[in-house]
Design an enzyme around this catalytic site. Sequence first.
Site, PDB file in Angstrom:
ATOM      1  N   ASP A 103       0.881  -1.164   0.000  1.00 30.68           N
ATOM      2  CA  ASP A 103       0.000   0.000   0.000  1.00 30.68           C
ATOM      3  C   ASP A 103       0.918   1.213   0.000  1.00 30.68           C
ATOM      4  O   ASP A 103       1.599   1.486   0.993  1.00 30.68           O
ATOM      5  CB  ASP A 103      -0.892  -0.011   1.233  1.00 30.68           C
ATOM      6  CG  ASP A 103      -1.820   1.192   1.311  1.00 30.68           C
ATOM      7  OD1 ASP A 103      -1.619   2.173   0.552  1.00 30.68           O
ATOM      8  OD2 ASP A 103      -2.743   1.175   2.158  1.00 30.68           O
TER       9      ASP A 103
ATOM     10  N   ASN B 248       3.245   2.778 -10.617  1.00 34.76           N
ATOM     11  CA  ASN B 248       2.006   2.823 -11.389  1.00 34.76           C
ATOM     12  C   ASN B 248       0.773   3.112 -10.539  1.00 34.76           C
ATOM     13  O   ASN B 248      -0.216   3.642 -11.051  1.00 34.76           O
ATOM     14  CB  ASN B 248       1.835   1.481 -12.116  1.00 34.76           C
ATOM     15  CG  ASN B 248       0.460   1.327 -12.731  1.00 34.76           C
ATOM     16  OD1 ASN B 248       0.131   1.956 -13.732  1.00 34.76           O
ATOM     17  ND2 ASN B 248      -0.370   0.474 -12.122  1.00 34.76           N
TER      18      ASN B 248
ATOM     19  N   SER C 183       0.993  11.112 -17.179  1.00 39.56           N
ATOM     20  CA  SER C 183      -0.122  11.424 -18.076  1.00 39.56           C
ATOM     21  C   SER C 183       0.147  12.742 -18.773  1.00 39.56           C
ATOM     22  O   SER C 183       0.679  13.679 -18.172  1.00 39.56           O
ATOM     23  CB  SER C 183      -1.430  11.526 -17.281  1.00 39.56           C
ATOM     24  OG  SER C 183      -2.459  12.059 -18.086  1.00 39.56           O
TER      25      SER C 183
ATOM     26  N   TYR D 227      -6.226  15.362 -10.062  1.00 37.56           N
ATOM     27  CA  TYR D 227      -5.411  14.331 -10.712  1.00 37.56           C
ATOM     28  C   TYR D 227      -4.335  14.963 -11.588  1.00 37.56           C
ATOM     29  O   TYR D 227      -3.164  14.562 -11.534  1.00 37.56           O
ATOM     30  CB  TYR D 227      -6.317  13.437 -11.560  1.00 37.56           C
ATOM     31  CG  TYR D 227      -5.576  12.410 -12.381  1.00 37.56           C
ATOM     32  CD1 TYR D 227      -5.056  11.261 -11.782  1.00 37.56           C
ATOM     33  CD2 TYR D 227      -5.408  12.572 -13.756  1.00 37.56           C
ATOM     34  CE1 TYR D 227      -4.380  10.312 -12.538  1.00 37.56           C
ATOM     35  CE2 TYR D 227      -4.741  11.632 -14.515  1.00 37.56           C
ATOM     36  CZ  TYR D 227      -4.225  10.498 -13.908  1.00 37.56           C
ATOM     37  OH  TYR D 227      -3.554   9.566 -14.652  1.00 37.56           O
TER      38      TYR D 227
ATOM     39  N   LYS E  82      -0.150  14.686 -11.397  1.00 37.50           N
ATOM     40  CA  LYS E  82       0.719  14.189 -12.464  1.00 37.50           C
ATOM     41  C   LYS E  82       1.763  15.241 -12.858  1.00 37.50           C
ATOM     42  O   LYS E  82       2.884  14.882 -13.247  1.00 37.50           O
ATOM     43  CB  LYS E  82      -0.114  13.762 -13.675  1.00 37.50           C
ATOM     44  CG  LYS E  82      -0.941  12.513 -13.426  1.00 37.50           C
ATOM     45  CD  LYS E  82      -0.071  11.328 -13.008  1.00 37.50           C
ATOM     46  CE  LYS E  82      -0.882  10.063 -12.805  1.00 37.50           C
ATOM     47  NZ  LYS E  82      -0.059   8.899 -12.419  1.00 37.50           N
TER      48      LYS E  82
ATOM     49  N   THR F 216     -10.143   1.630 -18.625  1.00 41.08           N
ATOM     50  CA  THR F 216      -9.990   0.780 -17.448  1.00 41.08           C
ATOM     51  C   THR F 216     -11.067   1.140 -16.426  1.00 41.08           C
ATOM     52  O   THR F 216     -11.911   2.008 -16.662  1.00 41.08           O
ATOM     53  CB  THR F 216      -8.606   0.991 -16.807  1.00 41.08           C
ATOM     54  OG1 THR F 216      -8.555   2.326 -16.275  1.00 41.08           O
ATOM     55  CG2 THR F 216      -7.491   0.814 -17.837  1.00 41.08           C
TER      56      THR F 216
END
Length: 254
Positions: A68, A95, A147, A171, A175, A206
Site C-alpha cells: 500500500d 504505477n 499522463s 489528478y 501528475k 480501465t
Amino acid sequence: MASPDKKIVLITGGNQGVGYETAKNLVLFSQDYHVILGSRDISKGEAAAKELQATEGIKGTASSTQIDVTDDHSVDAAAARIASEYGRLDVLVNNAGIVSMASPPTREALRPILETNVVGSLSVTEAFLDLLRKAVHKPPRLVFVSSSTGSITHAANPDSPYYRPGGAIEYRTSKAALNMLMVMYYARLKPEGFYVFGADPGLCATNFTGNPDALRQRNAAEPWQGGERVASVIKGERDDNVGRVLGVYGVSPF
C-alpha cells in the site's frame, strides 16, 4: 533467489488496469522477465498473478506482493520481503494511482490523490533504491506512470487536446508534480547509471474512473494498448528519450 537471467520488475498497482496489462505484455512475449504485481489487497494480487501464470503462451513468470503506497510500514515491509526473496530489483514501475472526477475540485479530494500519486511514488522509490542499485541487468530502470494531462504546456494551450479547464484538476496537478519528481530523480540518479522515465499510457478504458464504457465513448484506448506503451519503456525501446515523459504521440512537453 530468482534466476539472474530474468529481469526482476515490480509494478505497483499491478493487479488491474494498465499495471496488469504492462505485466502481461512483458511476460507474454519474453522469458526475460519476472514481474512482481504490487497490490494493496494481497488476495487480488495473488489472483492476478495466478491468472497471468495461466495465460496461454506465457514465457516469463509472475508473482505478487502486498504493498500500500500510502502506508510506510507496508512499503518498507515490501522492500524487505523482495530483498529477502530476490536480493535485487532491475525495474521499478510506480504505477499505483487514484483519480477524482468531481467538479469543482475540493481539498478533500486533493489530499489523498497527492498522498497516493506523488508521496506514494517517492516513498516506494526511496524504499527500493538500494535494491535497484543491486540490479543485475543494467541499467536499472525507474519508471513513473504519468499522463499528458499533467503537462503544464498542454494545460495552458487552448489548441491542445489536453486543454480542459475544470476537469480532473486534482489528478492533473498530481501528475504535474509526478513529472517534476521524475525529472529530479533523473538528475540525481543519472551519475549512477540509472535510466529514469515518465511513461504515459494515454486515456485507457480501465476501471480507473469507475466507468470504462464512458471512456470508450471518448475514444479511449484499450487497457492492453496502454500496457504496451508502458512496457515499451521498460523494454528499452524508448531509450533515446530517457528523462522525458513518453506517450503514444512521442515526447510529452512539460
